[in-house]
Design an enzyme around this catalytic site. Structure first.
Site, short mmCIF file in Angstrom:
data_model
loop_
_atom_site.label_atom_id
_atom_site.label_comp_id
_atom_site.label_asym_id
_atom_site.label_seq_id
_atom_site.Cartn_x
_atom_site.Cartn_y
_atom_site.Cartn_z
N HIS A 45 23.02 26.22 -0.03
CA HIS A 45 21.67 26.76 -0.17
C HIS A 45 21.60 27.93 -1.14
O HIS A 45 20.85 27.91 -2.09
CB HIS A 45 21.16 27.17 1.21
CG HIS A 45 19.71 27.54 1.25
ND1 HIS A 45 18.96 27.46 2.39
CD2 HIS A 45 18.88 28.00 0.30
CE1 HIS A 45 17.72 27.85 2.14
NE2 HIS A 45 17.65 28.19 0.88
N GLU B 184 10.59 30.55 4.30
CA GLU B 184 11.79 31.23 4.79
C GLU B 184 11.61 32.74 4.93
O GLU B 184 12.58 33.50 4.88
CB GLU B 184 12.97 30.93 3.86
CG GLU B 184 13.38 29.47 3.87
CD GLU B 184 14.69 29.26 3.15
OE1 GLU B 184 15.70 29.03 3.84
OE2 GLU B 184 14.69 29.30 1.91
N HIS C 266 18.94 31.39 -4.86
CA HIS C 266 19.77 30.18 -5.00
C HIS C 266 20.65 30.35 -6.22
O HIS C 266 20.81 29.43 -7.02
CB HIS C 266 18.89 28.94 -5.14
CG HIS C 266 17.87 28.79 -4.05
ND1 HIS C 266 16.70 28.08 -4.22
CD2 HIS C 266 17.85 29.26 -2.78
CE1 HIS C 266 15.99 28.13 -3.10
NE2 HIS C 266 16.67 28.83 -2.21
N HIS D 86 16.54 36.83 -1.13
CA HIS D 86 17.10 35.49 -0.89
C HIS D 86 17.01 34.73 -2.19
O HIS D 86 15.95 34.67 -2.82
CB HIS D 86 16.34 34.75 0.20
CG HIS D 86 16.70 33.30 0.28
ND1 HIS D 86 18.01 32.85 0.40
CD2 HIS D 86 15.94 32.17 0.21
CE1 HIS D 86 18.02 31.54 0.41
NE2 HIS D 86 16.78 31.09 0.28
#
Length: 270
Positions: free
Chosen positions: A200, A110, A131, A129
């Site tokens: 996500h 990603e 989670h 990024h």
């Protein structure tokens, strides 16, 4: 034609194909912006360790920083658990998220999240990024994530939610694994510091590594507290826009304080 001659011709042809492919990769590899400041690389390592230590990332997630010598380049670790990142793992990428010198090191699937946000947002110098667990429910429900205390005032003004199914026009594996999906996420983020990703996680941006780590930590904390406040029943009093603006201006100048503390704790065992 004798079998031996045929085998030799096949072998030479295969070797030539490999050589041509190698040369093609070398020709298309982006040029480097030059060595990054070792202190910046150390801070990138620290950011990875802090996010793991603070429970924002686990074996998954990644953080990057724009290359100070060239805004068309950014730095991010090879594909590895954030807590294990060292300076030797840091790689340079262009904004197409192509590595400058991969050396057989795997990249995060990603990585396009980072390249496309840097392309769309010249003001952004660092991207996370994650989670973050307490954040996930707010990306899949109709309840908006809103700031309810001063440390998370940067959430004022709204937190958009990216739905990858809408962006892709159908079901996916939920991963932002193409430039097109990265661009769609950057568009959803717009000018905001945080965007949620349905089912996500989240993406967080800022003008520095300390600030993007701060925002990532307190996005998770705010989500946890908001869930607790809502569970108490009755209305929840959130920061209004003016309170959020004033609180962010006040707290923003103190970010070096938690950064140095978090860095000391996260690096202590390494």
């Amino acid at each position: 034609m004798p079998q031996r001659a045929l085998d030799r011709r096949t072998f030479l042809a295969a070797g030539a194909a490999v050589l041509l492919a190698t040369r093609a990769r070398a020709q298309t590899a982006p040029s480097s912006a030059g060595p990054a400041d070792p202190k910046l690389v150390d801070d990138l390592v620290a950011a990875n360790r802090i996010l793991a230590d603070q429970g924002v990332v686990d074996g998954y997630g990644h953080v990057s920083v724009r290359h100070p010598a060239d805004p068309q380049r950014y730095l991010m670790s090879r594909s590895i658990a954030p807590e294990l990142v060292t300076a030797a793992d840091v790689m340079e990428y262009d904004l197409d998220s192509v590595p400058v010198d991969a050396r057989d090191r795997a990249s995060y699937l990603e990585r396009f999240i980072h390249g496309e946000i840097y392309r769309a947002r010249p003001d952004v110098k660092a991207v996370v990024h994650n989670h973050s667990p307490s954040v996930i429910p707010f990306g899949v429900s109709t309840v908006a994530l809103r700031p309810l205390y001063h440390m998370s005032a940067f959430l004022g003004g709204g937190v958009p939610v990216f739905d990858i199914k809408t962006a892709a026009g159908g079901p996916t594996d939920m991963l932002v694994r193409t430039p097109a999906l990265g661009r769609a996420l950057a568009q959803t983020l717009g000018g905001r510091p945080v965007a949620l990703m349905r089912g996500h996680g989240a993406v967080v941006v800022a003008d520095s590594l300390p600030r993007v780590v701060f925002r990532s930590v307190y996005t998770e904390v705010n989500a946890r507290l908001q869930g607790q406040a809502m569970a108490l029943g009755g209305p929840v009093t959130y920061l209004d826009d003016e309170e959020a603006r004033r609180a962010e201006a006040s707290v923003g100048g103190t970010i070096p304080r938690p950064w140095e503390l978090w860095k000391k704790k996260a690096l202590r065992s390494h």
